[in-house]
Design a protein around this motif. Structure first.
Motif, PDB file in Angstrom:
ATOM      1  N   ARG A  39      37.385  84.143  17.715  1.00 13.83           N
ATOM      2  CA  ARG A  39      38.380  83.733  16.732  1.00 13.83           C
ATOM      3  C   ARG A  39      38.156  84.562  15.478  1.00 13.83           C
ATOM      4  N   GLY A  40      39.203  84.682  14.688  1.00 11.46           N
ATOM      5  CA  GLY A  40      39.095  85.415  13.437  1.00 11.46           C
ATOM      6  C   GLY A  40      39.778  86.770  13.520  1.00 11.46           C
ATOM      7  N   GLU A  55      44.676  88.106  13.124  1.00 13.61           N
ATOM      8  CA  GLU A  55      43.761  86.981  13.237  1.00 13.61           C
ATOM      9  C   GLU A  55      44.021  86.259  14.562  1.00 13.61           C
ATOM     10  N   LEU A  56      43.005  86.200  15.414  1.00  9.37           N
ATOM     11  CA  LEU A  56      43.091  85.460  16.670  1.00  9.37           C
ATOM     12  C   LEU A  56      42.765  84.002  16.359  1.00  9.37           C
ATOM     13  N   VAL A  95      46.699  83.672  20.838  1.00  6.69           N
ATOM     14  CA  VAL A  95      47.643  83.495  19.733  1.00  6.69           C
ATOM     15  C   VAL A  95      47.155  84.230  18.475  1.00  6.69           C
ATOM     16  N   PHE A  96      48.019  85.096  17.947  1.00  9.99           N
ATOM     17  CA  PHE A  96      47.695  85.884  16.758  1.00  9.99           C
ATOM     18  C   PHE A  96      48.567  85.490  15.576  1.00  9.99           C
ATOM     19  N   ARG A  97      47.971  85.601  14.382  1.00  8.17           N
ATOM     20  CA  ARG A  97      48.686  85.396  13.118  1.00  8.17           C
ATOM     21  C   ARG A  97      48.205  86.443  12.129  1.00  8.17           C
ATOM     22  N   ASN A  98      48.912  86.535  11.022  1.00  8.40           N
ATOM     23  CA  ASN A  98      48.513  87.391   9.897  1.00  8.40           C
ATOM     24  C   ASN A  98      48.259  88.837  10.322  1.00  8.40           C
ATOM     25  N   ALA A  99      49.183  89.375  11.097  1.00 12.99           N
ATOM     26  CA  ALA A  99      49.050  90.754  11.562  1.00 12.99           C
ATOM     27  C   ALA A  99      49.276  91.728  10.414  1.00 12.99           C
ATOM     28  N   LYS A 100      48.540  92.851  10.478  1.00 13.31           N
ATOM     29  CA  LYS A 100      48.690  93.927   9.497  1.00 13.31           C
ATOM     30  C   LYS A 100      48.663  95.254  10.233  1.00 13.31           C
TER      31      LYS A 100
END
Length: 125
Positions: A39-40, A55-56, A95-100
């Motif tokens: 995670r992270g 962020e995973l 699940v991913f969030r906050n992609a850059k």
């Protein structure tokens, strides 16, 4: 290099075009045949380069290809791809969030033999 070296970053190896789609935040589920406890923030790696980070945050499943097909807007693949990839095994959505997405791909050193995860050093950071 020791495992506690602060220059090491965890990277997930993903084929294109999926790596870029994750880094752009367009693909928020990466489909895999196994769970992960990671995670992270992770680097998204493809072709020996880091294209971005994300962020995973979770792992969902197990799913059948047909169940996952109902969430195509999240993983961006069709049911035929899912069936072929699964080979009859259950699938999981990472699940991913906050992609850059990086302005340009960054060269990384990936250890030989890495197939899913790699602890990498970003060479042009």
């Amino acid at each position: 290099m020791c495992a506690e070296d602060s220059s090491l970053k965890r990277g997930l190896i993903v084929r294109e075009p999926f790596a870029t789609l994750i880094a752009e935040g367009k693909k928020v589920w990466e489909i895999r045949k196994s769970r992960t406890r990671v995670r992270g923030e992770v680097l998204i790696l493809s072709g020996g380069r880091a294209v971005g980070s994300a962020e995973l945050v979770d792992v969902l499943g197990p799913f059948t290809p047909e169940e996952l097909a109902r969430h195509g807007d999240k993983h961006l693949v069709d049911v035929d791809f899912l069936r072929e990839y699964s080979g009859g095994k259950p699938l999981y959505a990472w699940v991913f969030r906050n992609a850059k997405k990086f302005n340009g791909p960054r060269k990384v050193r990936i250890p030989r033999g890495a197939q899913v995860w790699a602890n990498v050093v970003v060479e042009d950071e």
